[in-house]
Design a protein around this motif. Sequence first.
Motif, PDB file in Angstrom:
ATOM      1  N   ASN A   1      34.670  31.285  52.852  1.00  0.00           N
ATOM      2  CA  ASN A   1      34.252  30.091  52.115  1.00  0.00           C
ATOM      3  C   ASN A   1      33.734  29.026  53.074  1.00  0.00           C
ATOM      4  OD1 ASN A   1      33.938  28.760  49.602  1.00  0.00           O
ATOM      5  ND2 ASN A   1      35.615  27.402  50.157  1.00  0.00           N
TER       6      ASN A   1
ATOM      7  N   HIS B   1      43.424  33.099  51.708  1.00  0.00           N
ATOM      8  CA  HIS B   1      42.776  33.474  50.450  1.00  0.00           C
ATOM      9  C   HIS B   1      42.356  32.395  49.456  1.00  0.00           C
ATOM     10  CE1 HIS B   1      47.029  33.172  49.362  1.00  0.00           C
ATOM     11  NE2 HIS B   1      46.610  32.909  48.148  1.00  0.00           N
ATOM     12  N   PRO B   2      43.034  31.212  49.356  1.00  0.00           N
ATOM     13  CA  PRO B   2      42.910  30.419  48.122  1.00  0.00           C
ATOM     14  C   PRO B   2      41.490  30.093  47.633  1.00  0.00           C
ATOM     15  CG  PRO B   2      44.671  29.552  49.494  1.00  0.00           C
ATOM     16  CD  PRO B   2      43.973  30.595  50.322  1.00  0.00           C
ATOM     17  N   GLU B   3      40.585  29.747  48.533  1.00  0.00           N
ATOM     18  CA  GLU B   3      39.264  29.293  48.076  1.00  0.00           C
ATOM     19  C   GLU B   3      38.188  30.369  48.216  1.00  0.00           C
ATOM     20  OE1 GLU B   3      38.969  26.454  46.636  1.00  0.00           O
ATOM     21  OE2 GLU B   3      40.931  25.611  47.158  1.00  0.00           O
ATOM     22  N   THR B   4      38.570  31.596  48.469  1.00  0.00           N
ATOM     23  CA  THR B   4      37.553  32.611  48.774  1.00  0.00           C
ATOM     24  C   THR B   4      37.100  33.376  47.527  1.00  0.00           C
ATOM     25  OG1 THR B   4      39.228  34.311  49.166  1.00  0.00           O
ATOM     26  CG2 THR B   4      38.566  32.970  51.059  1.00  0.00           C
ATOM     27  N   PRO B   5      35.872  33.888  47.539  1.00  0.00           N
ATOM     28  CA  PRO B   5      35.406  34.708  46.411  1.00  0.00           C
ATOM     29  C   PRO B   5      36.331  35.892  46.133  1.00  0.00           C
ATOM     30  CG  PRO B   5      33.552  34.158  47.846  1.00  0.00           C
ATOM     31  CD  PRO B   5      34.794  33.649  48.529  1.00  0.00           C
TER      32      PRO B   5
ATOM     33  N   TYR C   1      39.465  36.189  46.264  1.00  0.00           N
ATOM     34  CA  TYR C   1      40.628  35.760  45.480  1.00  0.00           C
ATOM     35  C   TYR C   1      40.197  35.201  44.127  1.00  0.00           C
ATOM     36  CZ  TYR C   1      44.901  33.287  44.207  1.00  0.00           C
ATOM     37  OH  TYR C   1      46.016  32.829  43.548  1.00  0.00           O
ATOM     38  N   ARG C   2      39.168  34.368  44.171  1.00  0.00           N
ATOM     39  CA  ARG C   2      38.738  33.720  42.921  1.00  0.00           C
ATOM     40  C   ARG C   2      38.203  34.723  41.907  1.00  0.00           C
ATOM     41  NH1 ARG C   2      36.694  27.747  43.475  1.00  0.00           N
ATOM     42  NH2 ARG C   2      38.779  26.975  43.914  1.00  0.00           N
ATOM     43  N   GLN C   3      37.615  35.810  42.431  1.00  0.00           N
ATOM     44  CA  GLN C   3      37.110  36.833  41.514  1.00  0.00           C
ATOM     45  C   GLN C   3      38.170  37.864  41.146  1.00  0.00           C
ATOM     46  OE1 GLN C   3      33.541  38.494  43.311  1.00  0.00           O
ATOM     47  NE2 GLN C   3      32.654  36.454  43.618  1.00  0.00           N
ATOM     48  N   GLY C   4      39.385  37.651  41.593  1.00  0.00           N
ATOM     49  CA  GLY C   4      40.478  38.545  41.225  1.00  0.00           C
ATOM     50  C   GLY C   4      40.471  39.884  41.950  1.00  0.00           C
TER      51      GLY C   4
ATOM     52  N   ASP D   1      45.112  39.563  45.149  1.00  0.00           N
ATOM     53  CA  ASP D   1      46.000  38.568  44.558  1.00  0.00           C
ATOM     54  C   ASP D   1      46.760  37.775  45.605  1.00  0.00           C
ATOM     55  OD1 ASP D   1      47.755  40.474  45.342  1.00  0.00           O
ATOM     56  OD2 ASP D   1      48.238  41.184  43.328  1.00  0.00           O
TER      57      ASP D   1
ATOM     58  N   GLY E   1      40.968  27.271  52.416  1.00  0.00           N
ATOM     59  CA  GLY E   1      42.169  26.803  51.714  1.00  0.00           C
ATOM     60  C   GLY E   1      43.416  26.818  52.589  1.00  0.00           C
TER      61      GLY E   1
END
Length: 457
Positions: free
Chosen positions: A100, A314-318, A320-323, A326, A388
């Motif tokens: 990110n 992980h928190p702000e990365t694609p 993680y955000r795209q599932g 986890d 993040g």
Amino acid sequence: MADGLDADPDLAFEHTPTSDQSFENALAKARDGTRLTVDDAIELLTTGSDDDGIDPQRKEQVLEAADRRRAEVVGEEVTFVANLNNNVTTACDVGCLFCNFKDAAQRFERDHDGENDGFTKTPAQSREIVDDALDMGIYEVCSVSGLHPAFALDDEHRGVLETLDDPDVQYTPPEAYDVDPGTYVEQIDAMNVDGVHVHSMTPEEAYHARRGTDWSYEEVYRRLRDAGLDSVPGTAAEILVPEVREAICPGKIGAEEWLTAMEAAANVGLDITATIMYGHVENAAHRAVHLQRVRELQDRTGAITEFVPLSFIHPETPLYRQGLVDGGASDDEDELMIAVSRLFLDNVEHIQSSWVKYGDEQGLKMLSCGADDFMGTILSEEITKRAGGDYGEIRTFDQYAEMIESIGRVPVERSTDYRKRRKLDADDAPLGPLLGPRADGSPMLDGVPEQPPAADD
Ligand SMILES: C[S@@+](CC[C@H](N)C(=O)[O-])C[C@H]1O[C@@H](n2cnc3c(N)ncnc32)[C@H](O)[C@@H]1O
Ligand SMILES: Nc1c(NC[C@H](O)[C@H](O)[C@H](O)CO)[nH]c(=O)[nH]c1=O
Ligand SMILES: N[C@@H](Cc1ccc(O)cc1)C(=O)O
Ligand code: SF4
């Protein structure tokens, strides 16, 4: 194991964390210093591949073996470097799903309107930032950046890119952008102030610096070396297994190309580092194969000064955000990654504990799991922060000395190549660097350098 596979059942890998070895045999080999195989590494990383989950007792056995090995190889000193991170630009269209840090390059164009919280620095701005940090005593500038479409290696490369009509080669002239990053050679030359150690140009950046040509990586690194480059950061390695790269960074150079670029850098006399970025979709087999590839590279070059396990934030990365995942690695997985790196890489002297990724408490713990280096002061950090992470952007010499002494070890300021070393004593606080070209022992924090200059828009 990272939990990614649970989160995305579509990811079916050929490499699975199974082996023909037993945990007991692998541990016995690790203890007596026999060179480990990939199967051994899988057993140690998983504390036995036959059972799910990590066995706490077995984990302690692996950590103890690694800590003992660390003591034999490097003793009780814990090193760190007085350095500055200077990321030149966040413009990047490679699209790595774990990252990110990047911003779409189009957002930096003159005629683009809309918010842009990214940045690009001119060579003159980079020089000023390094110059200020030299007054604070830094020894090294570490510079890794996005692959800005206007970047060329040098004027000759720009000439090639301007006449090239190939849609596969990404190039947009600097005139299209608010801020011109110049060429790579200009940036390196600008940062090369007063003999500061310039640690820059990952294999991914070197790939960008030769796009559209048939120049060898040796040629590229030679030109950069002549401009002032001293050593090469081993990021962009991620996991050196194609099936993982396809999942997390399909736009990035392949594993073979990363190895080729690194070997070329070593061939022209540059020191290199190596990393693993783990804790996302990969499993223990991928980590083990990665370690083997790094060990082979070191057998060929002898140029790797340190190995840096980078735990995925992980928190702000694609990803993680795209599932697709986890979360990141657990503490147990982090500790085993450090320990098995120490045990497997019998030809790499230094294993780095990255406080940016682990924080102080867990970062210190890693120094008793096989690590012996505690990174650098860095003064500014963008990659982890934007993903993040929240462990801050600077560690002072006083903090370093106190933390390292608190675990009964000896704090040592080092040069990037570890050849220059100087012991510290927390009782002598306030402490400051002495190895940098302008260092005089004063604490660094009297003048924290400015954060990146204004965004492009
Ligand atoms: C952001 S790139 C900058 C240099 C260049 N663009 C490259 O890819 O080599 C540097 C490295 O940061 C690491 N990185 C990026 N995002 C991360 C994250 N979310 N967690 C941990 N490491 C990360 C990756 O290993 C990556 O290769
Ligand atoms: N581990 C991380 C680093 N490491 C860079 C080091 O500080 C130094 O440049 C190297 O040890 C050279 O000898 N930098 C980051 O920005 N983030 C990290 O996680
Ligand atoms: N890998 C580089 C430094 C680095 C590590 C992680 C990062 O996110 C950025 C830079 C080195 O130590 O050689
Ligand atoms: S890791 Fe590097 S190449 Fe990949 S998107 Fe981020 S900045 Fe670009």
